[in-house]
Design a protein around this motif. Structure first.
Motif, PDB file in Angstrom:
ATOM      1  N   ARG A 131      -4.054  -4.831  -3.316  1.00 31.02           N
ATOM      2  CA  ARG A 131      -4.600  -3.765  -2.755  1.00 31.02           C
ATOM      3  C   ARG A 131      -5.746  -3.024  -3.241  1.00 31.02           C
ATOM      4  O   ARG A 131      -5.426  -3.177  -3.856  1.00 31.02           O
ATOM      5  CB  ARG A 131      -4.145  -3.203  -1.265  1.00 31.02           C
ATOM      6  N   GLU A 132      -7.020  -3.288  -2.912  1.00 34.72           N
ATOM      7  CA  GLU A 132      -8.022  -2.748  -3.235  1.00 34.72           C
ATOM      8  C   GLU A 132      -8.040  -0.748  -3.397  1.00 34.72           C
ATOM      9  O   GLU A 132      -7.775  -0.783  -1.748  1.00 34.72           O
ATOM     10  CB  GLU A 132      -9.127  -2.928  -3.203  1.00 34.72           C
ATOM     11  N   PRO A 133      -8.286   0.506  -4.386  1.00 32.90           N
ATOM     12  CA  PRO A 133      -7.662   1.556  -4.174  1.00 32.90           C
ATOM     13  C   PRO A 133      -8.572   2.101  -2.328  1.00 32.90           C
ATOM     14  O   PRO A 133      -9.698   1.796  -2.617  1.00 32.90           O
ATOM     15  CB  PRO A 133      -8.823   2.665  -5.214  1.00 32.90           C
ATOM     16  N   CYS A 134      -7.913   3.105  -2.069  1.00 28.43           N
ATOM     17  CA  CYS A 134      -8.444   3.051  -0.405  1.00 28.43           C
ATOM     18  C   CYS A 134      -9.273   4.963  -1.326  1.00 28.43           C
ATOM     19  O   CYS A 134      -9.312   5.126  -2.603  1.00 28.43           O
ATOM     20  CB  CYS A 134      -6.959   3.908   0.354  1.00 28.43           C
ATOM     21  N   GLU A 135      -9.861   5.795  -0.749  1.00 28.43           N
ATOM     22  CA  GLU A 135     -10.188   6.615  -0.474  1.00 28.43           C
ATOM     23  C   GLU A 135      -9.648   7.781  -1.357  1.00 28.43           C
ATOM     24  O   GLU A 135      -8.377   7.740  -0.707  1.00 28.43           O
ATOM     25  CB  GLU A 135     -11.125   7.150   0.493  1.00 28.43           C
ATOM     26  N   GLY A 136      -9.438   8.327  -2.499  1.00 31.16           N
ATOM     27  CA  GLY A 136      -8.823   9.450  -2.916  1.00 31.16           C
ATOM     28  C   GLY A 136      -7.984   8.272  -3.942  1.00 31.16           C
ATOM     29  O   GLY A 136      -6.859   8.923  -4.901  1.00 31.16           O
ATOM     30  N   GLU A 137      -7.387   7.529  -3.708  1.00 35.67           N
ATOM     31  CA  GLU A 137      -6.905   6.689  -5.378  1.00 35.67           C
ATOM     32  C   GLU A 137      -7.387   5.683  -6.337  1.00 35.67           C
ATOM     33  O   GLU A 137      -8.896   5.841  -5.593  1.00 35.67           O
ATOM     34  CB  GLU A 137      -6.810   4.667  -4.060  1.00 35.67           C
ATOM     35  N   ARG A 138      -6.878   5.833  -6.765  1.00 31.89           N
ATOM     36  CA  ARG A 138      -7.587   5.511  -8.194  1.00 31.89           C
ATOM     37  C   ARG A 138      -7.660   3.885  -8.705  1.00 31.89           C
ATOM     38  O   ARG A 138      -8.292   3.639  -9.331  1.00 31.89           O
ATOM     39  CB  ARG A 138      -7.509   6.104  -9.659  1.00 31.89           C
TER      40      ARG A 138
ATOM     41  N   ASP B  49       3.031  11.623   5.329  1.00 34.78           N
ATOM     42  CA  ASP B  49       2.281  11.007   5.867  1.00 34.78           C
ATOM     43  C   ASP B  49       1.388   9.823   5.369  1.00 34.78           C
ATOM     44  O   ASP B  49       0.447   9.339   5.481  1.00 34.78           O
ATOM     45  CB  ASP B  49       1.164  12.512   6.481  1.00 34.78           C
ATOM     46  N   ALA B  50       1.853   9.881   4.264  1.00 34.34           N
ATOM     47  CA  ALA B  50       1.445   8.767   3.561  1.00 34.34           C
ATOM     48  C   ALA B  50       1.303   7.460   3.864  1.00 34.34           C
ATOM     49  O   ALA B  50       0.403   6.483   3.244  1.00 34.34           O
ATOM     50  CB  ALA B  50       1.815   8.752   1.697  1.00 34.34           C
ATOM     51  N   LEU B  51       1.902   6.914   4.823  1.00 34.33           N
ATOM     52  CA  LEU B  51       1.739   5.451   5.067  1.00 34.33           C
ATOM     53  C   LEU B  51       0.965   5.072   6.495  1.00 34.33           C
ATOM     54  O   LEU B  51       0.563   4.481   6.726  1.00 34.33           O
ATOM     55  CB  LEU B  51       3.476   4.808   5.722  1.00 34.33           C
ATOM     56  N   ASP B  52       0.705   5.932   7.188  1.00 33.38           N
ATOM     57  CA  ASP B  52      -0.112   6.608   8.366  1.00 33.38           C
ATOM     58  C   ASP B  52      -1.287   5.584   8.299  1.00 33.38           C
ATOM     59  O   ASP B  52      -2.356   4.848   9.475  1.00 33.38           O
ATOM     60  CB  ASP B  52      -0.614   7.965   8.672  1.00 33.38           C
ATOM     61  N   GLY B  53      -2.266   5.604   7.148  1.00 34.35           N
ATOM     62  CA  GLY B  53      -3.425   4.948   7.093  1.00 34.35           C
ATOM     63  C   GLY B  53      -3.698   3.811   6.380  1.00 34.35           C
ATOM     64  O   GLY B  53      -4.469   3.698   5.585  1.00 34.35           O
ATOM     65  N   LEU B  54      -1.847   3.707   6.221  1.00 38.34           N
ATOM     66  CA  LEU B  54      -2.116   2.264   4.709  1.00 38.34           C
ATOM     67  C   LEU B  54      -1.991   0.935   5.899  1.00 38.34           C
ATOM     68  O   LEU B  54      -0.531   0.762   5.857  1.00 38.34           O
ATOM     69  CB  LEU B  54      -1.214   2.869   3.452  1.00 38.34           C
ATOM     70  N   PRO B  55      -2.996   0.446   6.575  1.00 37.41           N
ATOM     71  CA  PRO B  55      -1.804  -0.712   7.593  1.00 37.41           C
ATOM     72  C   PRO B  55      -1.820  -1.835   6.880  1.00 37.41           C
ATOM     73  O   PRO B  55      -0.752  -2.433   7.310  1.00 37.41           O
ATOM     74  CB  PRO B  55      -3.267  -1.229   8.507  1.00 37.41           C
ATOM     75  N   LEU B  56      -1.775  -1.774   5.512  1.00 37.91           N
ATOM     76  CA  LEU B  56      -1.609  -3.450   4.670  1.00 37.91           C
ATOM     77  C   LEU B  56      -0.246  -2.839   4.401  1.00 37.91           C
ATOM     78  O   LEU B  56       0.917  -4.195   4.268  1.00 37.91           O
ATOM     79  CB  LEU B  56      -2.998  -3.932   4.016  1.00 37.91           C
ATOM     80  N   ASP B  57       0.041  -1.631   4.021  1.00 37.02           N
ATOM     81  CA  ASP B  57       1.033  -1.521   3.326  1.00 37.02           C
ATOM     82  C   ASP B  57       2.671  -1.864   4.125  1.00 37.02           C
ATOM     83  O   ASP B  57       3.375  -2.188   3.762  1.00 37.02           O
ATOM     84  CB  ASP B  57       1.030   0.163   2.854  1.00 37.02           C
TER      85      ASP B  57
ATOM     86  N   SER C  86       2.833  -3.264   6.761  1.00 33.36           N
ATOM     87  CA  SER C  86       3.099  -4.701   7.206  1.00 33.36           C
ATOM     88  C   SER C  86       3.289  -5.336   6.128  1.00 33.36           C
ATOM     89  O   SER C  86       4.507  -6.603   6.504  1.00 33.36           O
ATOM     90  CB  SER C  86       0.973  -5.774   7.529  1.00 33.36           C
ATOM     91  N   PHE C  87       3.173  -4.905   4.917  1.00 28.98           N
ATOM     92  CA  PHE C  87       4.296  -5.458   3.837  1.00 28.98           C
ATOM     93  C   PHE C  87       5.856  -5.023   3.904  1.00 28.98           C
ATOM     94  O   PHE C  87       6.942  -5.582   4.128  1.00 28.98           O
ATOM     95  CB  PHE C  87       3.756  -5.375   2.497  1.00 28.98           C
ATOM     96  N   ILE C  88       5.818  -3.851   4.420  1.00 33.83           N
ATOM     97  CA  ILE C  88       7.631  -3.459   5.017  1.00 33.83           C
ATOM     98  C   ILE C  88       7.973  -4.338   5.622  1.00 33.83           C
ATOM     99  O   ILE C  88       8.883  -4.330   6.037  1.00 33.83           O
ATOM    100  CB  ILE C  88       7.239  -1.237   4.770  1.00 33.83           C
ATOM    101  N   ALA C  89       6.786  -5.044   6.963  1.00 36.95           N
ATOM    102  CA  ALA C  89       7.715  -4.808   8.119  1.00 36.95           C
ATOM    103  C   ALA C  89       8.307  -5.833   7.725  1.00 36.95           C
ATOM    104  O   ALA C  89       8.506  -6.786   8.079  1.00 36.95           O
ATOM    105  CB  ALA C  89       6.148  -5.335   9.733  1.00 36.95           C
ATOM    106  N   ALA C  90       7.001  -7.358   6.370  1.00 40.33           N
ATOM    107  CA  ALA C  90       7.421  -8.047   6.413  1.00 40.33           C
ATOM    108  C   ALA C  90       8.868  -8.412   5.583  1.00 40.33           C
ATOM    109  O   ALA C  90      10.075  -8.891   5.975  1.00 40.33           O
ATOM    110  CB  ALA C  90       6.359  -9.192   6.303  1.00 40.33           C
ATOM    111  N   PHE C  91       9.316  -6.958   4.609  1.00 40.42           N
ATOM    112  CA  PHE C  91      10.521  -7.232   4.486  1.00 40.42           C
ATOM    113  C   PHE C  91      11.069  -6.697   5.309  1.00 40.42           C
ATOM    114  O   PHE C  91      12.663  -7.502   4.961  1.00 40.42           O
ATOM    115  CB  PHE C  91      10.092  -6.079   3.367  1.00 40.42           C
ATOM    116  N   ALA C  92      11.034  -6.208   6.260  1.00 39.06           N
ATOM    117  CA  ALA C  92      12.210  -5.488   7.216  1.00 39.06           C
ATOM    118  C   ALA C  92      12.890  -6.977   7.712  1.00 39.06           C
ATOM    119  O   ALA C  92      13.601  -7.593   8.078  1.00 39.06           O
ATOM    120  CB  ALA C  92      11.529  -4.466   7.988  1.00 39.06           C
TER     121      ALA C  92
END
Length: 215
Positions: free
Chosen positions: A197-204, A28-36, A38-44
């Protein structure tokens, strides 16, 4: 069969050993990452632009347990995945039985020249020693049709030099985004856009994303 390079064997073995744990973490890693997303959608969209009539064929290279490959399928792409780890490929086939997943290496793909409309490298080159990155990018360009889309996601170095770090699976590297873009340019790509993208909670670390088109 040629024996894989030591760093490839080490990476495959490390992911094989943690395959089930990693698959659970990544599902479920993509669920809380709207910016990520969005870039995958642009790639598609960019990949689909190369085939106005028909479905764009794209490969996720370093697909792991297949969750992002499935996301590409749900975006309307003819997507399949390739990964070094036989254990992760086995889990991907179980989770997504109607999709294609193959064991293989990103630096020597069993694909003909120019057969793909898109290549997604989602944190999949992070374990490659820096001197190997140009060869990976050259292989991505070889299998892409002219105008095909490439999206590379990676850990960004915050403007500093390439730096190794203690990834939870095996050693990985952080890259300055400008250097990745320059290497991609040398391999035959032109930049379409980028996202830091800056780190989200739990990311370094900060995350880098480069969207490119094959020249």
């Amino acid at each position: 069969m040629t024996e894989p390079a030591p760093h490839l064997r080490a990476t495959a073995d490390a992911y094989d050993a943690l395959a089930v744990v990693y698959a659970d973490f990544a599902r479920d890693a993509l669920d809380g990452l709207p910016l990520d997303r969005s870039f995958i959608a642009a790639f598609a969209e960019l990949a689909r632009a190369t085939v106005p009539s028909g479905s764009a064929c794209v490969a996720e290279l370093g697909c792991g347990p297949g969750h992002v490959t499935d996301h590409l399928r749900r975006l309307g792409l003819d997507a399949f995945g390739i990964d070094l780890s036989p254990e992760l490929i086995g889990l991907a086939r179980q989770e997504y039985p109607g999709m294609r997943f193959d064991v293989g290496s990103m630096d020597a793909l069993d694909l003909a020249d120019g057969v793909l409309d898109g290549v997604l490298s989602w944190y999949s080159v992070i374990h490659a020693p820096p001197e190997h990155i140009p060869a990976y990018l050259a292989e991505f360009r070889r299998v892409l049709a002219e105008g095909g889309a490439l999206l590379v996601a990676f850990f960004e170095s915050g403007g500093g030099p390439v730096e190794a770090f203690d990834h939870k699976v095996t050693t990985a590297y952080r890259w300055p985004i400008d250097e990745v873009a320059a290497l991609a340019g040398e391999a035959g790509f032109e930049e379409v856009g980028r996202m830091l993208r800056e780190p989200c909670e739990g990311e370094r670390f900060r995350r880098g994303h480069l969207l490119m088109r094959a020249r």
